[in-house]
Each structure stands twice: as structure tokens, then as C-alpha cells.
Enzyme design. Structure first.
Site, PDB file in Angstrom:
ATOM      1  N   ASP A  78       4.297   9.128   6.571  1.00 40.15           N
ATOM      2  CA  ASP A  78       2.942   8.622   6.789  1.00 40.15           C
ATOM      3  C   ASP A  78       2.527   8.686   8.252  1.00 40.15           C
ATOM      4  O   ASP A  78       1.345   8.863   8.562  1.00 40.15           O
ATOM      5  CB  ASP A  78       2.830   7.179   6.285  1.00 40.15           C
ATOM      6  CG  ASP A  78       2.654   7.117   4.780  1.00 40.15           C
ATOM      7  OD1 ASP A  78       3.081   8.076   4.101  1.00 40.15           O
ATOM      8  OD2 ASP A  78       2.106   6.128   4.274  1.00 40.15           O
ATOM      9  N   CYS A 119      11.405   5.741   2.862  1.00 42.68           N
ATOM     10  CA  CYS A 119      10.107   5.578   3.508  1.00 42.68           C
ATOM     11  C   CYS A 119       8.994   5.202   2.534  1.00 42.68           C
ATOM     12  O   CYS A 119       9.214   5.052   1.346  1.00 42.68           O
ATOM     13  CB  CYS A 119       9.778   6.816   4.330  1.00 42.68           C
ATOM     14  SG  CYS A 119      10.801   6.896   5.832  1.00 42.68           S
ATOM     15  N   ASP A 120       7.792   5.105   3.077  1.00 40.91           N
ATOM     16  CA  ASP A 120       6.696   4.333   2.491  1.00 40.91           C
ATOM     17  C   ASP A 120       6.450   4.521   1.002  1.00 40.91           C
ATOM     18  O   ASP A 120       6.439   3.566   0.237  1.00 40.91           O
ATOM     19  CB  ASP A 120       5.405   4.647   3.244  1.00 40.91           C
ATOM     20  CG  ASP A 120       5.430   4.157   4.682  1.00 40.91           C
ATOM     21  OD1 ASP A 120       6.524   4.084   5.257  1.00 40.91           O
ATOM     22  OD2 ASP A 120       4.369   3.865   5.235  1.00 40.91           O
ATOM     23  N   LYS A 121       6.171   5.743   0.560  1.00 37.81           N
ATOM     24  CA  LYS A 121       5.803   5.945  -0.846  1.00 37.81           C
ATOM     25  C   LYS A 121       7.001   6.292  -1.709  1.00 37.81           C
ATOM     26  O   LYS A 121       6.917   6.248  -2.938  1.00 37.81           O
ATOM     27  CB  LYS A 121       4.743   7.061  -0.970  1.00 37.81           C
ATOM     28  CG  LYS A 121       3.521   6.840  -0.102  1.00 37.81           C
ATOM     29  CD  LYS A 121       2.875   5.490  -0.354  1.00 37.81           C
ATOM     30  CE  LYS A 121       1.803   5.184   0.671  1.00 37.81           C
ATOM     31  NZ  LYS A 121       2.303   5.027   2.046  1.00 37.81           N
ATOM     32  N   CYS A 191      11.036   3.430  10.107  1.00 36.33           N
ATOM     33  CA  CYS A 191      10.563   2.878  11.383  1.00 36.33           C
ATOM     34  C   CYS A 191      10.928   1.406  11.543  1.00 36.33           C
ATOM     35  O   CYS A 191      10.883   0.631  10.595  1.00 36.33           O
ATOM     36  CB  CYS A 191       9.065   3.082  11.527  1.00 36.33           C
ATOM     37  SG  CYS A 191       8.616   4.815  11.644  1.00 36.33           S
ATOM     38  N   SER A 468      -1.580   0.962   7.493  1.00 35.19           N
ATOM     39  CA  SER A 468      -0.151   1.096   7.717  1.00 35.19           C
ATOM     40  C   SER A 468       0.461  -0.292   7.800  1.00 35.19           C
ATOM     41  O   SER A 468      -0.204  -1.260   8.185  1.00 35.19           O
ATOM     42  CB  SER A 468       0.090   1.837   9.033  1.00 35.19           C
ATOM     43  OG  SER A 468       1.392   1.614   9.509  1.00 35.19           O
TER      44      SER A 468
END
EC number: 4.2.1.9
Length: 554
Positions: A78, A119-121, A191, A468
Site C-alpha cells: 500500500d 501486509c495490509d490486504k 511497517c 492508511s
């Protein structure tokens, strides 16, 4: 076993022949086949190490008497997709990942599943897929990135995004920004703050599908491999006893997940993802349910971007188990929920203590009596909107300002950097919802520019897009219904007064009811020209953000 259908009987000789081509031996037939859903990809720092990370997992599965079969899902970074056309593809990738899990597990009738997201998704996509196929499953993520350092000061990716705004304002030089850029992301891993990826990885523990420590043990910590080996052994055990995700995840599990998320001030994206995951579990969950929990749950943590603490600090302080223990101790958590360990959460956290009360506070010393996430309703958000209150300055919790409207993220960034946005403004970014974007892009570039230019205590931002997990400030997203679906955010005009009242959960356009009704009646939503056939399909089938932005043909 499920996999008997591809292994047993003379009529399965063709199937066995193909399996032999993949390395199966005579003695392997009849053993459980465990899908190893990896998500290795070279352009995502949270995933660059997963090619090596998976090997001890497969080794332990073999030692435990099963056969690992590795496959890969896609992944989107992202941060790299941020602030340009590429972000249209981020949220849709969640659906592709869930569909990929279903496709591989069902096509080959696998007996169990170990998911390796980070990570995000990728985390919510795999959770959705795992609950959909409902075979015994354990989650073991790649782990958080270490925080960067410049001298004694910790830095992370958000430091870089906000540094761009500071450079734009003239507060730092290009050389200063380069130093931040070079030091912010010092290792592999998701992150280092409590952004979306780490929030979701932490919630795998609360939902009972990840082992204790999954959310906070750093990617470069030797304990991460030990955890991976334990997860591999455990998934084989779950296949033996046939303990499946839907046996573990209940309505109370989602109550617990939202409580922990709200107590730790997690990413606002978790609302979107947990709603979608609940649907795959066959559990009805509403924005009103989240609002109720938010009002009851105190804020116990402030992790970056809300403070200078990072994931290594949260891990050192006791991790997610310590947060669950503190909520349980105060009657705000259901400890009877089962987990992939076969123990209840109550049993897991029995001997856990908070090791640093500056990082994880006791309830009697909470940052606030209500939670780090809040759901706002009002004439601008009849179906709700989301704000990460843990990242909002006290003076911005109640704010009245004049609207300045933009119909895309790009227009907003240009307006903010060009000096159009002044103290007292409410920046309105619309046509960025699930359908309108399409893809509900994250507005990190506009919000970090606002913060970097020193406007965070005098400017608010509202959008039908999302943010975010690194966003901070008075930023209200997920406004439902969205502009493209005829939502009231589409009728706001420059100069209109907007009220943001987080303590009272209100988001209001301050015009007369007659004017409001007349504008809404005359409103004709815009539709962006989209060339991509995938994004066209996504726009056609995606549901409202208040429903988790799921795809549905119903």
C-alpha cells in the site's frame, strides 16, 4: 480425510500419478495434505523474506506426519501504491486473495491450511478465505519491521510521508528528507507502527487463529522462526482433531477483536476488514455494534503513528496477550473463546502481566474512557463513518469548519500543496469510495501532507475513501453511503459548515433541512471512466463500506 478423494482407490490412479510428479512417494499417500498459503513477493518489504521463512514451516509439517503443498497469493504494498492510480487495486486485491485461497483449497481438497500473510490486504484476504473454506487453519505472519533510528529518535514510514509535507512547507531540506528516507525502513517486515498490517496480524491472536505473539514478534527476531515451527506442528494437530476456524470464531470473538482493536488504537481499516471477515464466518455484525463497544472500551495504548512507541515496544510490554488480560480483568473481554492452541484465551493469558505500563496502560490510568476508534453518524453519514480517535489531538475532537471540496485524491493533494487549504477548513474528498474510486483508495498522502505542513491542529478531513493505518489527525473516513451511490457527502458545497463532534459521535452538514432535501433530490452522482475490466467488475459488485466493502452478486 478430505484429500482421500484425490488419493484413495484405483480410480484415483491418474491423480496419484500427478502427485508423484510433484514429489509424492508411496509412503506419502494417505497422509494429510496441508496447504501452505504463502505470499512471498519481491516488491513488498513485509513479504520479501517469506521465501526463506516458509522452509522451516514445511519441514515441521513433514516431521509431524503430513505433506505440505505450498502455493502463493498476490500482494500489494500500500505504501508503494499510495497517492497514484495504483491504489485503486489495493482493496480489490483482498477479494482476489480470498478467492485464491478458496480456489486452491477446494480444487485440490486439501485437509488443512497454514496461512503466511503479513501486509495490509493479505491478512484479511487470507482470513476471509480461511473462514470461507473452513478447514483446520493456523495463521503465522511474517512479523513487524524494526523501527528505524536517526540518532536517538525512532522513525518509520509515516516519518517519510510527513517529511514530504515538511519539505513542502520549507521546514526541512531535501537532504534532511533523504536521511529520513534512508533510515525509516531498516529491515524486512510489516511497517513498524500500529498501522493496518500490524493491527490485523494482532487481531489474528484475538480471533483465536494465530498463536500468541503472532502480531508483535519482530520479523528479524529468532523467536519468529520458533513461532512458525510451532504453528506448523499445530495445524497438523488441528487436522487430527478436526478443529476448524468456524468452530473457533464466534460473534463473541468479533466482540473481543473490536475491543482489543479499540483499546490499542488500531487502524481504522480494521473496521472494514473485520466486517468482511465476519460475513465469511456467517456472522452478522453492524456498525452500531462497533459503536457500542467503542463507547465502553478505554484506550490503553498509543502506538505509532499516535506516539513514538512502535511494535517492538508493544511486544516488550507484553503484547496482545497483556492487553487481553487487562480487558479480561475488568470484565470487558470474553476469555472463554477457543483458539488454535486448543486452549481458551483465558488459559493463555492466565500468567501474563503488563511489563511496561507506559506502553500498555492499566484501565484506571487509560488515555481515555472510550476507545481509540469511533463510529460517527449524522446527516453526512447515515450509515456511519470511522475515525481513529487515538490519533486525534484534543483540540480537534470537536471541530466546526468550512468545507473545501475535491472530487478525487489527486485534486486534494494539489489543493493542499498549492496552499488552497487554510486553518479552519474541512477538506472533503469524495468519489473515492468502494464504487466511486473504484477501490476506496487510502488518503495517506493528503493527510500526511496536512500534518507535515503544520495544519493538523486546525484542519479536518472527511472522505468516503479510507485511510492508511499510519494516518493521524481529525480524519473521518468510510463515510456511508458514498458519493457515487448518492450519499450526502456528494451534495456538500465549498463554504458549507461541517460539524465534527467525536465525543458525541456526530458528523453533520450544517444547512437547513429544506436545503439539504432539495440538494439531495437534485443530486446526480458522477461516474468515473474506468478502462480496467477488473475494476469495472469490482465497481459493479462491491457493497457499501458499512458492509465491509465485500463483493456480492446478491
Amino acid at each position: 480425510m478430505r484429500s482421500d478423494i484425490i488419493q484413495k482407490g484405483y480410480d484415483k490412479a491418474p491423480h496419484r500419478s500427478l502427485l508423484r510428479a510433484c514429489g509424492f512417494k508411496d509412503e506419502d499417500f494417505g497422509k494429510p495434505i496441508i496447504g501452505v498459503a504463502n505470499s512471498y513477493i519481491d516488491i513488498v518489504p513485509g513479504h520479501v523474506h517469506l521465501r526463506e521463512f516458509v522452509e522451516p514451516i514445511k519441514e515441521e509439517i513433514r516431521k509431524a506426519g503430513a505433506i505440505p503443498v505450498e502455493f502463493n497469493t498476490i500482494g500489494v504494498d500500500d505504501g508503494i501504491a499510495m497517492g497514484h492510480y495504483g491504489m485503486h487495486y489495493s482493496l480489490p486485491s483482498r477479494e482476489l486473495i480470498a478467492d485464491a485461497i478458496e480456489t486452491v483449497v477446494e480444487a485440490h481438497q486439501l485437509d488443512g491450511l497454514i496461512c503466511i500473510p503479513n501486509c495490509d490486504k493479505i491478512v484479511p484476504g487470507m482470513l476471509m478465505g480461511a473462514l470461507r473454506v473452513n478447514v483446520p487453519t493456523v495463521f503465522i505472519s511474517g512479523g513487524p519491521m524494526a523501527a528505524g533510528k536517526i540518532g536517538d529518535k525512532k522513525v518509520d514510514l509515516i516519518s517519510v510521508f510527513e517529511g514530504v509535507g515538511k519539505l513542502n512547507k520549507g521546514e526541512i531540506t531535501e537532504k534532511d528528507l533523504l536521511v529520513i528516507e534512508q533510515n525509516a525502513c531498516p529491515s524486512c517486515g510489516s511497517c513498524s507502527g500500529l498501522f493496518t498490517a500490524n493491527s490485523m496480524n494482532c487481531l489474528t491472536e484475538v480471533l483465536g487463529l494465530g498463536l500468541p505473539g503472532n502480531g508483535t514478534t519482530l520479523a528479524i527476531d529468532p523467536r519468529r522462526e520458533m513461532l512458525a515451527r510451532q504453528a506448523a506442528r499445530q495445524v497438523v494437530e488441528l487436522v487430527k482433531i478436526d478443529l476448524k476456524p468456524r468452530d473457533i470464531v464466534t460473534k463473541a470473538s468479533f466482540d473481543n477483536a473490536f475491543r482489543v482493536d479499540i483499546a490499542m488504537g488500531g487502524s481504522s481499516n480494521t473496521v472494514l476488514h473485520l466486517l468482511a471477515i465476519a460475513r465469511e464466518a456467517g456472522i452478522e455484525y453492524k456498525m452500531e455494534d462497533i459503536d457500542k463497544i467503542s463507547r465502553e472500551t478505554p484506550t490503553l495504548c498509543k502506538i505509532s503513528p499516535s506516539s513514538d512507541y512502535h511494535m517492538d515496544d508493544l511486544d516488550r510490554a507484553g503484547g496482545i496477550s497483556a492487553i487481553m488480560k487487562e480487558l479480561l480483568r475488568n470484565g470487558l473481554f470474553d476469555g472463554k473463546q477457543r483458539t488454535v492452541t486448543t486452549k481458551t484465551i483465558e488459559e493463555i493469558v492466565k500468567d501474563v502481566e503488563i511489563m511496561d505500563e507506559n506502553v500498555i496502560r492499566r484501565i484506571d490510568n487509560a488515555y481515555s474512557k472510550d476507545g481509540g476508534l469511533a463510529i460517527l453518524f449524522g446527516n453526512l453519514a447515515p450509515k456511519g463513518s470511522v475515525v481513529k480517535t487515538a490519533g486525534v489531538a484534543k483540540e480537534m475532537l470537536q471541530f466546526k469548519g468550512k468545507a473545501i471540496c475535491f472530487d478525487s485524491e489527486e485534486e486534494a493533494i494539489e489543493g493542499i500543496r498549492g496552499g488552497k487549504v487554510k486553518p479552519g477548513h474541512v477538506v472533503v474528498i469524495r468519489y473515492e469510495g468502494p464504487k466511486g474510486g473504484p477501490g476506496m483508495r487510502e488518503m495517506l498522502s493528503p493527510t500526511s501532507t496536512i500534518m507535515g505542513m503544520g495544519l493538523g491542529s486546525s484542519v479536518a478531513l472527511i472522505t468516503d475513501g479510507r485511510f492508511s493505518g499510519g494516518t493521524r489527525g481529525a480524519c473521518i473516513g468510510h463515510i456511508s453511503p458514498e458519493a457515487a451511490a448518492g450519499g450526502p457527502i456528494g451534495i456538500v458545497q465549498d463554504g458549507d459548515e461541517i460539524l465534527i463532534d467525536i465525543p458525541n459521535r456526530k458528523l453533520e452538514l450544517l444547512i437547513s433541512q429544506e436545503e439539504f432535501d432539495a440538494r439531495l433530490k437534485a443530486f446526480k452522482p458522477k461516474e468515473k471512466l474506468i478502462k480496467s475490466s477488473w475494476l469495472k467488475r469490482y465497481r459493479k459488485f462491491v457493497k457499501d463500506a458499512s458492509e465491509g466493502a465485500i463483493l456480492s452478486a446478491d
